[in-house]
Scaffold this motif. Structure first.
Motif, PDB file in Angstrom:
ATOM      1  N   ARG A 235       0.843  -1.192   0.000  1.00  0.00           N
ATOM      2  CA  ARG A 235       0.000   0.000   0.000  1.00  0.00           C
ATOM      3  C   ARG A 235       0.877   1.240   0.000  1.00  0.00           C
ATOM      4  N   SER A 236       0.314   2.325  -0.478  1.00  0.00           N
ATOM      5  CA  SER A 236       0.936   3.640  -0.309  1.00  0.00           C
ATOM      6  C   SER A 236       0.099   4.407   0.696  1.00  0.00           C
ATOM      7  N   ARG A 237       0.747   5.012   1.652  1.00  0.00           N
ATOM      8  CA  ARG A 237       0.041   5.760   2.694  1.00  0.00           C
ATOM      9  C   ARG A 237       0.407   7.230   2.578  1.00  0.00           C
ATOM     10  N   THR A 238      -0.613   8.073   2.544  1.00  0.00           N
ATOM     11  CA  THR A 238      -0.413   9.518   2.431  1.00  0.00           C
ATOM     12  C   THR A 238      -0.965  10.201   3.679  1.00  0.00           C
ATOM     13  N   TYR A 239      -0.144  11.054   4.270  1.00  0.00           N
ATOM     14  CA  TYR A 239      -0.560  11.867   5.401  1.00  0.00           C
ATOM     15  C   TYR A 239      -1.067  13.196   4.828  1.00  0.00           C
ATOM     16  N   LEU A 240      -2.374  13.322   4.714  1.00  0.00           N
ATOM     17  CA  LEU A 240      -2.960  14.433   3.976  1.00  0.00           C
ATOM     18  C   LEU A 240      -2.686  15.777   4.630  1.00  0.00           C
ATOM     19  N   ASP A 241      -2.515  15.825   5.929  1.00  0.00           N
ATOM     20  CA  ASP A 241      -2.279  17.102   6.600  1.00  0.00           C
ATOM     21  C   ASP A 241      -0.817  17.546   6.493  1.00  0.00           C
ATOM     22  N   SER A 242       0.110  16.578   6.474  1.00  0.00           N
ATOM     23  CA  SER A 242       1.520  16.941   6.380  1.00  0.00           C
ATOM     24  C   SER A 242       2.063  16.810   4.961  1.00  0.00           C
ATOM     25  N   GLY A 243       1.366  16.036   4.107  1.00  0.00           N
ATOM     26  CA  GLY A 243       1.773  15.908   2.720  1.00  0.00           C
ATOM     27  C   GLY A 243       2.753  14.793   2.432  1.00  0.00           C
ATOM     28  N   GLY A 244       3.224  14.055   3.425  1.00  0.00           N
ATOM     29  CA  GLY A 244       4.170  12.977   3.188  1.00  0.00           C
ATOM     30  C   GLY A 244       3.491  11.709   2.693  1.00  0.00           C
ATOM     31  N   SER A 245       4.193  10.939   1.862  1.00  0.00           N
ATOM     32  CA  SER A 245       3.683   9.671   1.342  1.00  0.00           C
ATOM     33  C   SER A 245       4.766   8.610   1.417  1.00  0.00           C
ATOM     34  N   GLU A 248       4.519   1.163   1.515  1.00  0.00           N
ATOM     35  CA  GLU A 248       4.694   0.206   2.602  1.00  0.00           C
ATOM     36  C   GLU A 248       4.434  -1.215   2.091  1.00  0.00           C
ATOM     37  N   VAL A 249       5.300  -2.123   2.466  1.00  0.00           N
ATOM     38  CA  VAL A 249       5.165  -3.534   2.101  1.00  0.00           C
ATOM     39  C   VAL A 249       5.178  -4.347   3.396  1.00  0.00           C
ATOM     40  N   LYS A 250       4.092  -5.052   3.648  1.00  0.00           N
ATOM     41  CA  LYS A 250       3.999  -5.914   4.825  1.00  0.00           C
ATOM     42  C   LYS A 250       4.048  -7.358   4.354  1.00  0.00           C
ATOM     43  N   THR A 251       4.929  -8.138   4.940  1.00  0.00           N
ATOM     44  CA  THR A 251       5.064  -9.542   4.565  1.00  0.00           C
ATOM     45  C   THR A 251       4.969 -10.411   5.810  1.00  0.00           C
ATOM     46  N   LYS A 260       7.134  -5.053   8.410  1.00  0.00           N
ATOM     47  CA  LYS A 260       6.691  -3.923   7.587  1.00  0.00           C
ATOM     48  C   LYS A 260       7.888  -3.056   7.229  1.00  0.00           C
ATOM     49  N   ASP A 261       8.059  -2.816   5.947  1.00  0.00           N
ATOM     50  CA  ASP A 261       9.116  -1.933   5.449  1.00  0.00           C
ATOM     51  C   ASP A 261       8.452  -0.829   4.632  1.00  0.00           C
ATOM     52  N   ARG A 262       9.072   0.348   4.626  1.00  0.00           N
ATOM     53  CA  ARG A 262       8.498   1.426   3.833  1.00  0.00           C
ATOM     54  C   ARG A 262       9.581   2.376   3.364  1.00  0.00           C
ATOM     55  N   VAL A 263       9.305   3.033   2.239  1.00  0.00           N
ATOM     56  CA  VAL A 263      10.203   4.032   1.671  1.00  0.00           C
ATOM     57  C   VAL A 263       9.372   5.226   1.233  1.00  0.00           C
ATOM     58  N   PRO A 264       9.942   6.430   1.276  1.00  0.00           N
ATOM     59  CA  PRO A 264       9.194   7.606   0.806  1.00  0.00           C
ATOM     60  C   PRO A 264       8.944   7.537  -0.693  1.00  0.00           C
ATOM     61  N   VAL A 265       7.802   8.061  -1.110  1.00  0.00           N
ATOM     62  CA  VAL A 265       7.482   8.173  -2.532  1.00  0.00           C
ATOM     63  C   VAL A 265       6.920   9.555  -2.789  1.00  0.00           C
ATOM     64  N   ALA A 266       6.910   9.950  -4.065  1.00  0.00           N
ATOM     65  CA  ALA A 266       6.309  11.233  -4.426  1.00  0.00           C
ATOM     66  C   ALA A 266       4.821  11.195  -4.155  1.00  0.00           C
ATOM     67  N   VAL A 267       4.254  12.333  -3.803  1.00  0.00           N
ATOM     68  CA  VAL A 267       2.841  12.395  -3.440  1.00  0.00           C
ATOM     69  C   VAL A 267       1.967  11.926  -4.588  1.00  0.00           C
ATOM     70  N   HIS A 268       2.266  12.346  -5.833  1.00  0.00           N
ATOM     71  CA  HIS A 268       1.429  11.972  -6.968  1.00  0.00           C
ATOM     72  C   HIS A 268       1.514  10.486  -7.268  1.00  0.00           C
ATOM     73  N   ALA A 269       2.585   9.822  -6.801  1.00  0.00           N
ATOM     74  CA  ALA A 269       2.732   8.395  -7.080  1.00  0.00           C
ATOM     75  C   ALA A 269       1.873   7.535  -6.167  1.00  0.00           C
ATOM     76  N   ALA A 270       1.344   8.127  -5.097  1.00  0.00           N
ATOM     77  CA  ALA A 270       0.584   7.339  -4.137  1.00  0.00           C
ATOM     78  C   ALA A 270      -0.707   6.815  -4.733  1.00  0.00           C
ATOM     79  N   ASP A 271      -1.286   7.520  -5.729  1.00  0.00           N
ATOM     80  CA  ASP A 271      -2.544   7.098  -6.317  1.00  0.00           C
ATOM     81  C   ASP A 271      -2.367   6.520  -7.714  1.00  0.00           C
ATOM     82  N   ASP A 272      -1.140   6.271  -8.126  1.00  0.00           N
ATOM     83  CA  ASP A 272      -0.867   5.842  -9.493  1.00  0.00           C
ATOM     84  C   ASP A 272      -0.316   4.420  -9.456  1.00  0.00           C
ATOM     85  N   VAL A 273      -0.062   3.856 -10.647  1.00  0.00           N
ATOM     86  CA  VAL A 273       0.565   2.546 -10.711  1.00  0.00           C
ATOM     87  C   VAL A 273       1.995   2.655 -10.183  1.00  0.00           C
ATOM     88  N   LEU A 274       2.542   1.543  -9.741  1.00  0.00           N
ATOM     89  CA  LEU A 274       3.886   1.543  -9.187  1.00  0.00           C
ATOM     90  C   LEU A 274       4.917   1.690 -10.299  1.00  0.00           C
TER      91      LEU A 274
END
Length: 416
Positions: A235-245, A248-251, A260-274
């Motif tokens: 999943r991609s998680r976006t914090y709408l109030d702070s703007g960070g995205s 996250e990969v849970k295995t 659970k591991d996660r890396v930052p992504v661009a905000v526009h990428a959170a709703d798009d294909v990987l």
């Protein structure tokens, strides 16, 4: 004989007099039959006599002395008046029945969510529908999240850095609860005075959005619903109030440990294909967890479901009785999917998801929830949301939650 005595010892509730009669009768029959090495008319007559006495004594046609109704409620009731109102609502009798002074009912209250009422005519056992009781419980009354969270207003605040430093749990136990929003204030009012609430830029109830990715065959969903040892969630998680995205990969691997591991992504990428980097990142993590066909699964991931909610985070310092813990409270729950062209939106405004994270001992919020009759539930925002939106999907893992809380959910069609 020893078998009968073992049954009596291992019972979870007190034994009734009628049941004791049956146990003693069975014991007597066993002794009579075992005293002689051969079948005699005397032993047959004595056994017949015991059976006949039990049949006469317990015959409802001859001795109609009591009637028992058993109602299974959705939670424990401490207040007797509140218990009577809940029972009256289930039985469809809004007014409390009037009892003659010489004809008072016998009442027994079980703290495990069960009420047994007895009176003095006939004998009947009725099991109340849990579905009907929970539907009434979830749908009655309205309350805004702001009102439900009001007991937290007097608590001190904590920033994100201090929260992470104070509640960094090496080995933690996660518990999830799904309860009616109107039941939340009395639980929060029981929290200790030194509890703290996360505040970011003056906000305590922060907006979240999560985009879940799955394969066209829903491999992630089926892995969760069937409880496979090796499964994953992306999943991609976006914090709408702070703007960070974050991506996250849970295995869950062969050792049944969830990572659970996660890396930052661009905000526009959170709703798009990987993109290629995200696919490569997911592939490596799935392969490390021993999930078969990791590269094929990661390459096939597409957006499937969006969840939106407001999250309040609480820090609970440790005491002699409780480990330090943290908890999240999610309100304004909503799910959106566009798998079938036009989208479907599901809202659950009258329910709240509470998740606690503590050490080996339960935290203060867990114990407050338990005291008010709420127990951990099997909940997955992705799995439960998909099962509620698409009724043809297998959902046995979440049937209890779906029946209790999602029967009153509103589903609307959203144009693509």
């Amino acid at each position: 004989m020893f078998g009968v005595l073992s049954i009596i010892r291992l019972r979870s509730r007190e034994i009734e007099q009628s049941e004791m009669s049956y146990y003693l009768a069975a014991l007597a029959i066993g002794l009579i039959a075992g005293l002689s090495s051969s079948v005699t008319w005397l032993s047959i007559g004595l056994i017949a006599l015991v059976v006949g006495v039990i049949a006469v004594v317990d015959s409802p046609a001859l001795l109609r002395r009591s009637r028992e109704q058993q109602l299974v409620l959705d939670r424990a009731y401490i207040d007797e008046a509140e218990l009577h109102r809940a029972v009256a609502q289930l039985l469809g009798t809004p007014r409390a029945p009037h009892h003659h002074p010489q004809h008072r009912p016998r009442r027994r209250h079980h703290r495990r969510g069960r009420a047994v009422l007895g009176s003095a005519t006939g004998q009947r056992t009725v099991a109340a529908s849990r579905d009907a009781g929970d539907h009434r419980h979830a749908g009655a009354g309205t309350m805004s999240p702001l009102t439900a969270l009001q007991p937290l207003q007097h608590l001190d605040t904590v920033d994100l850095t201090a929260l992470n430093a104070e509640a960094a749990l090496q080995t933690r136990v996660d518990r999830k609860y799904l309860l009616p929003l109107r039941a939340l204030p009395e639980v929060l009012a029981a929290l200790p005075a030194d509890a703290q609430v996360l505040e970011v830029a003056g906000e305590r109830s922060l907006r979240y959005a999560s985009q879940y990715f799955d394969t066209p065959a829903l491999d992630s969903y089926y892995g969760a619903v069937h409880g496979r040892r090796r499964r994953f969630k992306v999943r991609s998680r976006t914090y709408l109030d702070s703007g960070g995205s974050f991506l996250e990969v849970k295995t869950r691997g062969a050792r049944a440990a969830t990572v659970k591991d996660r890396v930052p992504v661009a905000v526009h990428a959170a709703d798009d294909v990987l993109d290629d980097d995200a696919v490569s990142y997911a592939t490596d993590l799935l392969a490390d967890a021993g999930i078969p066909d990791a590269e094929r699964l990661a390459t096939a991931l597409v957006p499937v479901l969006v969840t939106r909610y407001r999250r309040t985070t609480i820090l609970l310092p440790g005491t002699d009785r409780h480990d330090p813990s943290r908890a999240t409270i999610d309100t304004d729950l909503a799910w959106l999917t566009r798998l079938d062209g036009d989208g479907r939106m599901l809202r659950l405004p009258a329910s709240v998801v509470v998740e606690t994270k503590s050490g080996q001992r339960a935290g203060a919020l867990d114990r407050a929830l338990w005291r008010h009759g709420h127990r951990p539930a099997t909940v997955s925002k992705y799995g439960t949301g998909m099962a509620a939106l698409y009724r043809d999907l297998p959902a046995h893992r979440w049937n209890r939650v779906l029946t209790r809380h999602f029967s009153a959910a509103t589903v609307t069609t959203v144009a693509a």
